[in-house]
Design an enzyme around this catalytic site. Structure first.
Site, PDB file in Angstrom:
ATOM      1  N   HIS A  67      39.252 139.099 -22.165  1.00 40.63           N
ATOM      2  CA  HIS A  67      39.671 140.305 -21.453  1.00 40.63           C
ATOM      3  C   HIS A  67      37.850 141.438 -21.025  1.00 40.63           C
ATOM      4  CE1 HIS A  67      40.030 144.855 -22.338  1.00 40.63           C
ATOM      5  NE2 HIS A  67      40.676 144.587 -21.158  1.00 40.63           N
ATOM      6  N   GLU A  70      36.767 140.203 -17.901  1.00 39.28           N
ATOM      7  CA  GLU A  70      36.710 140.009 -16.720  1.00 39.28           C
ATOM      8  C   GLU A  70      36.966 141.620 -16.505  1.00 39.28           C
ATOM      9  OE1 GLU A  70      40.640 143.170 -16.441  1.00 39.28           O
ATOM     10  OE2 GLU A  70      41.503 141.944 -17.920  1.00 39.28           O
ATOM     11  N   HIS A  71      36.170 143.059 -17.267  1.00 36.26           N
ATOM     12  CA  HIS A  71      35.529 144.326 -16.803  1.00 36.26           C
ATOM     13  C   HIS A  71      34.400 143.326 -16.505  1.00 36.26           C
ATOM     14  CE1 HIS A  71      38.060 147.821 -18.944  1.00 36.26           C
ATOM     15  NE2 HIS A  71      38.256 145.845 -19.032  1.00 36.26           N
TER      16      HIS A  71
END
Lengths: 446, 436
Positions: A67, A70-71
């Site tokens: 995650h 992803e950022h």
């Protein structure tokens, strides 16, 4: 009728794929899979790139890295400054975002159809050319910790959900939260992110879904131009996560928090997922969830607990079989005022036992089948939703053929299939039962 | 069989040019006006009904009556009890949703062409002959009470309620649409009948239909569906003066993060400066990534996961609002950044590049909203309530394009008042004093 707990959980059948959409698939020489879904009603296109890499593929100790990366994917490349990707999309009237699950990470843009080339060029660029500066990664780590504060630590339901999930999976990484455990998030580094990126972000680990006012030939030409030259990664193998051992001991958890106002009971059973070429059991479980708790007025749980016995104000059952490894079948009962969690749980178990004994009500079964057909029609109205279904399926081990067969598989499910599937999964040794309670009003769990 | 039919329809759709939606204003034989977009490629119709007034029509002491009434429309009507109604709806595979907001209640329906007549008959019974059976009332009341209880411990709702209370006081906007546990519990069947008569009347209904239906079919449908409703309903509630003052309100709440709602007075939807304010807000805080607040508070400082602002031009009052969450240790700094950005906007306006970027986004994204029968029906009914002409869909981007740097500067000076901003902070903020 009001949804008390989980407004996001709709009847499972609304998540059915439609069969009638015009779908074309092809694969580039570097093994990028491409799916094109045509819908020419509006001059809009959605591009989605899905990577077969999610939180369940993380190594122990770096939870949250999928995650976090992803950022960081919005932080720029050799040719794009930090933030320029999204700014360029917005400058062209589009919108973009990304999402991470246990099984996949996805990126999408929604934009005027004549701007597809622009977003394809940028998405292809960041598949292999991400740049991370010192400033970027540290500030963004603060952002994901704020995200955890907001989504999880500010929400007692989310906190307990995380704990229950950890108890559900004894060995499989599905027990680790996508956002990450806080103490591990705080230690994530730029190098952790780059290691993840270099291993998984490559054409041979990705699926491109383009949906909307576009032809397969246009997509093929653009994809060959922009994604075609990208080098595949050598680190891609069939995913093999640690699997669950036989689950032999029931797990029962309680949680109380001053922020809880409405106590409730949850039960999750380990359940099989949709497998390629073998979706029958998952289809039976999908229909089982709909029958037991899909509708707030007519489902079995609602009838028995809300209408007849008036022990609950809300009930639901939920199952989503689109998962790479074993998933869960979930039940929720929110007791009426004055009804204890113990009584609510016992009543829920009585309903399940009675259901297994008496079987499926033929009229209810017929209504479910009708809704399957209607869902196919209504799904045509949301081409972005169709794109998500293909991306999700293809990153959880299914094929395009499986997606297209799904409505027929559902349609072929018999009442006996539903009871057989229910009998198999409703085994408390493989279940986690949770009591969410008000602080100061704890009940003792038996 | 069904599959073959779809394939044929889609092939036909693919042969059509992708062009802007064609909106037709139609009037039923019985005199009911509606906007229609014919879209025959998928065999269903999206029907959107909206009745102006909404939960603000709750009478004194009866807060929650409108939302409870709307929640009960699908819980028994005509010959059917709650479950009978749901079974009939599912047998037709129709989808109905009932919603109640401050300024309007809405009914959204999706109905298959193959059984539209029966679906309309069912929906008509919900609208015109709801039963409000005692057991259904008790059951749905208990659901609403549970939601009220949860809201009392939810920091986002606590912040929003507190802000609304400061802004709107005794006006319905100042309290929850759900009412209080006491007001909800005390509602009677007569209160529901009164709310039904007051809210669902023909003098305030707006209609749009998009999908597989012709003008003649829609006209007949509307006369059948709505013809039995009363001609007039309850008088519309009065406008309200904003009671907000600048400052910080802190509400203690045990959580690692503080939730913040902030804002001050806004602008009416029909104000000549509305579009300038709209573009200005896009640059300030509505734009997600690329907006100044997202850039300053999240991207540069990592103080939040997300921050946003929006214009709220409601029917009876207007605000300019925003929100974010920050760790308790960081929230004071985040609030300072918001104030500073408000002031910078007033002092310096925006750059040519920012204005151009906002215009390109707003004009480019507008057509993307029209991407399905349901979304289009929703947009069209909203336009009617705002008294916009059908030509607005073609003219709207010109209004955006016409905004100049001078307009932005003038409107920023007129509307953005850093000293007027009220911040409601729910959490355990560190180094932040409540000001009054």
């Amino acid at each position: 009728m009001f949804h008390i707990l989980c407004p996001a959980i709709l009847a499972a059948l609304t998540a059915l794929p439609a069969l009638a959409e015009e779908v074309t698939t092809f694969t580039l020489p570097n093994d990028l899979e491409v799916v094109v879904i045509e819908d020419h009603r509006a001059p809009v296109v959605v591009q989605m790139v899905w990577y077969r890499a999610g939180a369940a593929d993380e190594k122990p100790g770096v939870s949250g890295i999928a995650h976090y990366l992803e950022h960081l994917m919005f932080k720029g490349t050799d040719t794009l400054a930090p933030g320029e990707f999204s700014r360029t999309v917005e400058d062209n009237g589009g919108s973009d975002n990304a999402f991470t699950s246990w099984d996949y990470t996805g990126y999408f843009q929604r934009i005027a159809a004549d701007r597809l080339e622009l977003v394809m060029r940028m998405e292809a660029d960041r598949m292999r050319n991400l740049k991370l500066t010192e400033d970027d990664w540290q500030t963004e780590r603060e952002v994901i910790i704020e995200e955890r504060n907001q989504r999880t630590d500010s929400d007692p339901g989310a906190i307990f959900g995380e704990q229950r999930r950890a108890a559900q999976y004894l060995n499989h990484p599905y027990g680790t939260p996508i956002i990450g455990w806080r103490q591990e998030m705080e230690q994530l580094t730029r190098q952790d992110a780059l290691d993840w990126y270099q291993r998984y972000y490559a054409p041979n680990n990705a699926i491109l879904v383009v949906a909307g006012d576009v032809t397969p030939e246009q997509v093929r030409q653009l994809a060959e131009t922009y994604y075609g030259p990208l080098e595949p990664s050598e680190g891609i193998a069939v995913r093999k996560r640690p699997q669950e051992p036989p689950q032999l001991a029931e797990r029962r958890l309680t949680y109380s928090d001053p922020r809880v106002s409405q106590p409730y009971v949850t039960r999750s059973y380990l359940a099989p997922e949709r497998d390629p070429g073998d979706q029958t059991k998952a289809a039976a479980l999908t229909i089982l969830a709909d029958l037991l708790g899909g509708d707030g007025q007519t489902s079995v749980l609602a009838r028995k607990l809300q209408f007849d016995r008036k022990l609950a104000i809300y009930t639901s059952a939920h199952y989503d079989g689109t998962s790479y490894d074993d998933t869960t079948f979930n039940l929720v009962v929110v007791p009426a005022e004055g009804v204890s969690l113990d009584e609510a749980e016992k009543a829920m178990d009585e309903v399940l036992a009675e259901f297994l004994e008496t079987g499926v009500d033929p009229a209810a079964f017929a209504r479910v089948k009708t809704r399957i057909h209607a869902a196919m029609i209504y799904a045509q109205d949301d081409v972005g939703g169709l794109a998500r279904r293909y991306g999700e399926a293809l990153t959880t081990g299914l094929t395009v053929a499986d997606v297209q067969a799904w409505p027929d598989v559902l349609d072929a499910v018999t009442e006996a299939d539903v009871i057989a599937a229910a009998t198999e999964i409703f085994d408390r040794r493989r279940a986690v039962t949770g009591w969410t309670m008000r602080a100061g009003e704890e009940e003792v769990m038996q | 069989m069904i599959r073959v039919l779809f394939a044929a329809c889609l092939a036909l759709a693919a042969a059509l040019p992708a062009s802007a939606v064609e909106i037709r204003e139609v009037t039923s034989p019985g005199g009911i006006k509606a906007w229609l977009v014919e879209e025959h490629s998928i065999p269903f119709t999206a029907l959107e009904l909206r009745f102006k007034g909404g939960t603000s029509l709750d009478q004194p002491g009866k807060r929650g009556a409108t939302i409870l009434m709307m929640g009960l429309l699908e819980e028994g009507a005509g010959d059917l009890d709650s479950q009978g109604f749901a079974e009939a709806r599912d047998a037709l595979a129709a989808q109905f949703s009932f919603d109640a907001r401050d300024d309007a209640v809405s009914i959204s329906a999706r109905m298959l062409s193959e059984n539209r007549g029966e679906a309309v008959a069912l929906l008509k019974s919900a609208l015109t002959e709801p039963r409000f059976d005692d057991d259904a009332v008790a059951r749905v009341k208990a659901q609403v009470v549970s939601i009220i209880q949860s809201d009392e411990k939810d920091p986002n709702t606590i912040a929003a309620r507190s802000f609304d209370g400061l802004a709107f006081g005794d006006h319905p906007y100042g309290t929850s649409r759900n009412g209080t546990i006491d007001s909800m519990t005390a509602l009677t069947r007569d209160d529901l009948i009164a709310a039904h008569a007051g809210v669902l009347a023909r003098d305030r209904v707006y209609v749009s239909a998009v999908g597989d239906i012709t003008e003649a079919e829609l006209g007949a449908l509307l006369d059948d569906l709505l013809g039995g409703l009363p001609e007039t309903g309850a008088p519309m509630p009065p406008r309200t003066e904003l009671g907000l003052t600048g400052g910080v309100t802190v509400i203690d709440f045990a959580s690692p993060q503080s939730v913040v709602t902030f804002g001050h007075a806004g602008i009416k939807r029909d104000d000549p400066d509305f579009f300038t304010a709209y573009v200005l807000n896009q640059i300030l805080g509505a734009g997600g990534f690329g907006s100044r607040l997202m850039d300053e508070v999240r991207e540069k400082r990592g103080l939040t996961y997300g921050i946003y602002t929006y214009l709220a031009p409601m029917d009876l009052a207007e605000t300019w609002q925003g929100g974010f969450s920050s760790a308790n240790e960081k929230v004071a700094e985040a609030i300072e950044v918001v104030r500073a950005e408000w002031a910078r906007m007033v002092a310096d306006g925006v750059t040519e590049a920012e204005l151009e970027a906002a215009k390109t986004y707003l004009t480019g994204s507008y057509p993307l909203r029209f991407d399905g029968n349901g979304p289009i029906a929703d947009i069209l009914v909203g336009m009617q309530i705002e008294e916009l002409p059908t030509s607005y869909v073609n003219d709207r981007n010109a209004y955006i394009e016409a905004v100049t740097l001078d307009d932005i500067r003038r409107v920023a000076a007129r509307l953005l008042k850093p000293e007027d901003l009220r911040f409601v902070v729910v959490g355990r903020p560190v180094g932040l004093e409540a000001s009054n």
